[in-house]
Design a protein around this motif. Structure first.
Motif, PDB file in Angstrom:
ATOM      1  N   SER A  16     -10.159  33.123  16.518  1.00 12.93           N
ATOM      2  CA  SER A  16      -9.706  33.779  15.542  1.00 12.93           C
ATOM      3  C   SER A  16      -9.699  35.464  15.817  1.00 12.93           C
ATOM      4  O   SER A  16     -10.527  35.775  16.481  1.00 12.93           O
ATOM      5  CB  SER A  16      -9.981  33.231  14.194  1.00 12.93           C
ATOM      6  N   PHE A  17      -9.124  36.014  15.302  1.00 12.86           N
ATOM      7  CA  PHE A  17      -8.976  37.490  15.267  1.00 12.86           C
ATOM      8  C   PHE A  17      -8.160  38.020  13.911  1.00 12.86           C
ATOM      9  O   PHE A  17      -7.679  37.669  13.349  1.00 12.86           O
ATOM     10  CB  PHE A  17      -8.241  38.166  16.684  1.00 12.86           C
ATOM     11  N   LYS A  18      -8.819  39.345  13.690  1.00 11.04           N
ATOM     12  CA  LYS A  18      -8.452  40.082  12.623  1.00 11.04           C
ATOM     13  C   LYS A  18      -8.571  41.613  12.583  1.00 11.04           C
ATOM     14  O   LYS A  18      -9.356  42.077  13.719  1.00 11.04           O
ATOM     15  CB  LYS A  18      -9.048  39.689  11.081  1.00 11.04           C
ATOM     16  N   LEU A  19      -7.842  42.262  12.142  1.00 10.90           N
ATOM     17  CA  LEU A  19      -7.796  43.611  11.892  1.00 10.90           C
ATOM     18  C   LEU A  19      -8.563  44.257  10.978  1.00 10.90           C
ATOM     19  O   LEU A  19      -8.355  44.023   9.883  1.00 10.90           O
ATOM     20  CB  LEU A  19      -6.413  44.491  11.935  1.00 10.90           C
ATOM     21  N   ALA A  20      -9.834  44.456  11.020  1.00 11.59           N
ATOM     22  CA  ALA A  20     -10.872  45.007  10.024  1.00 11.59           C
ATOM     23  C   ALA A  20     -10.654  46.514   9.656  1.00 11.59           C
ATOM     24  O   ALA A  20     -10.886  46.541   8.395  1.00 11.59           O
ATOM     25  CB  ALA A  20     -12.127  44.695  10.693  1.00 11.59           C
ATOM     26  N   SER A  21     -10.067  47.327  10.379  1.00 18.54           N
ATOM     27  CA  SER A  21      -9.854  48.741   9.957  1.00 18.54           C
ATOM     28  C   SER A  21      -9.014  49.507  11.037  1.00 18.54           C
ATOM     29  O   SER A  21      -8.397  48.698  11.993  1.00 18.54           O
ATOM     30  CB  SER A  21     -11.093  49.555   9.701  1.00 18.54           C
ATOM     31  N   ASP A  22      -8.698  50.656  10.700  1.00 17.15           N
ATOM     32  CA  ASP A  22      -7.761  51.226  11.500  1.00 17.15           C
ATOM     33  C   ASP A  22      -8.261  51.449  12.969  1.00 17.15           C
ATOM     34  O   ASP A  22      -7.546  52.057  13.792  1.00 17.15           O
ATOM     35  CB  ASP A  22      -7.391  52.761  11.077  1.00 17.15           C
ATOM     36  N   SER A  23      -9.645  51.273  13.232  1.00 20.22           N
ATOM     37  CA  SER A  23     -10.403  51.262  14.562  1.00 20.22           C
ATOM     38  C   SER A  23     -11.098  50.204  15.123  1.00 20.22           C
ATOM     39  O   SER A  23     -11.791  50.234  15.625  1.00 20.22           O
ATOM     40  CB  SER A  23     -10.885  52.674  14.603  1.00 20.22           C
ATOM     41  N   LEU A  24     -10.953  49.048  14.166  1.00 18.08           N
ATOM     42  CA  LEU A  24     -11.757  47.804  14.273  1.00 18.08           C
ATOM     43  C   LEU A  24     -10.935  46.496  14.466  1.00 18.08           C
ATOM     44  O   LEU A  24     -10.369  46.385  13.618  1.00 18.08           O
ATOM     45  CB  LEU A  24     -12.956  47.942  13.543  1.00 18.08           C
ATOM     46  N   ILE A  25     -10.937  45.866  15.683  1.00 18.62           N
ATOM     47  CA  ILE A  25     -10.657  44.513  15.711  1.00 18.62           C
ATOM     48  C   ILE A  25     -11.857  43.454  15.768  1.00 18.62           C
ATOM     49  O   ILE A  25     -12.663  43.750  16.454  1.00 18.62           O
ATOM     50  CB  ILE A  25      -9.585  44.203  16.846  1.00 18.62           C
ATOM     51  N   VAL A  26     -11.828  42.406  15.162  1.00 24.20           N
ATOM     52  CA  VAL A  26     -12.666  41.564  15.177  1.00 24.20           C
ATOM     53  C   VAL A  26     -12.090  40.250  15.967  1.00 24.20           C
ATOM     54  O   VAL A  26     -11.372  39.606  15.417  1.00 24.20           O
ATOM     55  CB  VAL A  26     -13.439  41.221  13.823  1.00 24.20           C
ATOM     56  N   LEU A  27     -12.691  39.913  17.042  1.00 23.90           N
ATOM     57  CA  LEU A  27     -12.378  38.475  17.468  1.00 23.90           C
ATOM     58  C   LEU A  27     -13.643  37.580  17.070  1.00 23.90           C
ATOM     59  O   LEU A  27     -14.734  37.737  17.423  1.00 23.90           O
ATOM     60  CB  LEU A  27     -12.445  38.574  18.904  1.00 23.90           C
ATOM     61  N   GLU A  28     -13.246  36.257  17.416  1.00 19.80           N
ATOM     62  CA  GLU A  28     -14.336  35.322  17.149  1.00 19.80           C
ATOM     63  C   GLU A  28     -14.201  34.163  18.159  1.00 19.80           C
ATOM     64  O   GLU A  28     -13.126  33.687  18.454  1.00 19.80           O
ATOM     65  CB  GLU A  28     -14.161  34.454  15.836  1.00 19.80           C
ATOM     66  N   THR A  29     -15.250  34.123  18.752  1.00 23.73           N
ATOM     67  CA  THR A  29     -15.350  32.904  19.934  1.00 23.73           C
ATOM     68  C   THR A  29     -16.201  31.894  19.360  1.00 23.73           C
ATOM     69  O   THR A  29     -16.932  31.915  18.331  1.00 23.73           O
ATOM     70  CB  THR A  29     -16.100  33.175  21.314  1.00 23.73           C
ATOM     71  N   SER A  30     -16.471  30.706  19.981  1.00 21.19           N
ATOM     72  CA  SER A  30     -17.373  29.596  19.602  1.00 21.19           C
ATOM     73  C   SER A  30     -18.966  29.979  19.169  1.00 21.19           C
ATOM     74  O   SER A  30     -19.537  29.444  18.749  1.00 21.19           O
ATOM     75  CB  SER A  30     -17.396  28.550  20.515  1.00 21.19           C
ATOM     76  N   ASP A  31     -19.394  31.150  20.078  1.00 19.23           N
ATOM     77  CA  ASP A  31     -20.823  31.517  20.136  1.00 19.23           C
ATOM     78  C   ASP A  31     -21.142  33.035  19.658  1.00 19.23           C
ATOM     79  O   ASP A  31     -22.192  33.411  19.561  1.00 19.23           O
ATOM     80  CB  ASP A  31     -21.092  31.231  21.473  1.00 19.23           C
ATOM     81  N   CYS A  32     -19.985  33.856  19.244  1.00 14.35           N
ATOM     82  CA  CYS A  32     -20.011  35.299  19.057  1.00 14.35           C
ATOM     83  C   CYS A  32     -18.779  35.871  18.233  1.00 14.35           C
ATOM     84  O   CYS A  32     -17.919  35.342  18.409  1.00 14.35           O
ATOM     85  CB  CYS A  32     -19.946  35.923  20.446  1.00 14.35           C
ATOM     86  N   VAL A  33     -19.328  36.680  17.535  1.00  9.12           N
ATOM     87  CA  VAL A  33     -18.349  37.577  16.655  1.00  9.12           C
ATOM     88  C   VAL A  33     -18.307  38.942  17.709  1.00  9.12           C
ATOM     89  O   VAL A  33     -19.340  39.366  17.737  1.00  9.12           O
ATOM     90  CB  VAL A  33     -18.619  37.846  15.305  1.00  9.12           C
ATOM     91  N   ILE A  34     -16.881  39.456  18.086  1.00  4.79           N
ATOM     92  CA  ILE A  34     -17.037  40.488  18.967  1.00  4.79           C
ATOM     93  C   ILE A  34     -16.260  41.304  18.131  1.00  4.79           C
ATOM     94  O   ILE A  34     -15.064  41.377  17.772  1.00  4.79           O
ATOM     95  CB  ILE A  34     -16.248  40.018  20.210  1.00  4.79           C
ATOM     96  N   GLU A  35     -16.655  42.798  17.926  1.00  3.92           N
ATOM     97  CA  GLU A  35     -16.040  43.977  17.476  1.00  3.92           C
ATOM     98  C   GLU A  35     -15.578  44.614  18.492  1.00  3.92           C
ATOM     99  O   GLU A  35     -16.457  45.264  19.365  1.00  3.92           O
ATOM    100  CB  GLU A  35     -17.034  44.369  16.658  1.00  3.92           C
ATOM    101  N   LEU A  36     -14.202  44.841  18.401  1.00  3.26           N
ATOM    102  CA  LEU A  36     -13.813  45.915  19.366  1.00  3.26           C
ATOM    103  C   LEU A  36     -13.486  47.294  18.630  1.00  3.26           C
ATOM    104  O   LEU A  36     -12.523  47.176  17.861  1.00  3.26           O
ATOM    105  CB  LEU A  36     -12.395  45.477  19.634  1.00  3.26           C
ATOM    106  N   GLU A  37     -14.118  48.414  19.013  1.00  2.00           N
ATOM    107  CA  GLU A  37     -13.968  49.657  18.337  1.00  2.00           C
ATOM    108  C   GLU A  37     -13.275  50.521  19.330  1.00  2.00           C
ATOM    109  O   GLU A  37     -13.480  50.366  20.295  1.00  2.00           O
ATOM    110  CB  GLU A  37     -15.351  50.194  17.999  1.00  2.00           C
ATOM    111  N   MET A  38     -12.609  51.296  18.786  1.00  2.00           N
ATOM    112  CA  MET A  38     -11.890  52.395  19.259  1.00  2.00           C
ATOM    113  C   MET A  38     -12.806  53.580  19.508  1.00  2.00           C
ATOM    114  O   MET A  38     -13.223  53.981  18.807  1.00  2.00           O
ATOM    115  CB  MET A  38     -10.423  52.626  18.741  1.00  2.00           C
ATOM    116  N   LEU A  39     -12.879  54.081  20.762  1.00  2.00           N
ATOM    117  CA  LEU A  39     -13.448  55.390  21.003  1.00  2.00           C
ATOM    118  C   LEU A  39     -12.646  56.473  20.546  1.00  2.00           C
ATOM    119  O   LEU A  39     -11.380  56.746  20.733  1.00  2.00           O
ATOM    120  CB  LEU A  39     -13.852  55.318  22.434  1.00  2.00           C
TER     121      LEU A  39
END
Length: 85
Positions: A62-85
């Motif tokens: 799954s994935f969601k847009l958490a804010s204007d600079s944060l995407i959250v991805l989910e895998t079977s073993d981890c929650v991955i936050e993609l932050e914009m620099l």
């Protein structure tokens, strides 16, 4: 449906994130920083371009847009936050 070049680049970035996050994961959570340009390509691919689910990496449950600079991805073993620099 075939992915266009922009979507292909977004999927490429997602695959690179999936290859990298295990190195920074801690207690089932990882934060990965992307450049402004790379983050926006991923955001376009996931949220703005109606990319078919079958084109996205299978490891992403799954994935969601958490804010204007944060995407959250989910895998079977981890929650991955993609932050914009």
């Amino acid at each position: 449906m075939d992915a266009n070049l922009h979507q292909q680049q977004g999927v490429n970035h997602l695959n690179r994130v999936l290859g990298y996050y295990p190195f920074v994961a801690e207690d089932g959570k990882a934060t990965v920083h992307l450049t402004f340009e790379d983050w926006n390509v991923v955001a376009d691919t996931l949220f703005r371009m109606e990319t078919p689910r079958e084109i996205l990496p299978e490891a992403i449950s799954s994935f969601k847009l958490a804010s204007d600079s944060l995407i959250v991805l989910e895998t079977s073993d981890c929650v991955i936050e993609l932050e914009m620099l």
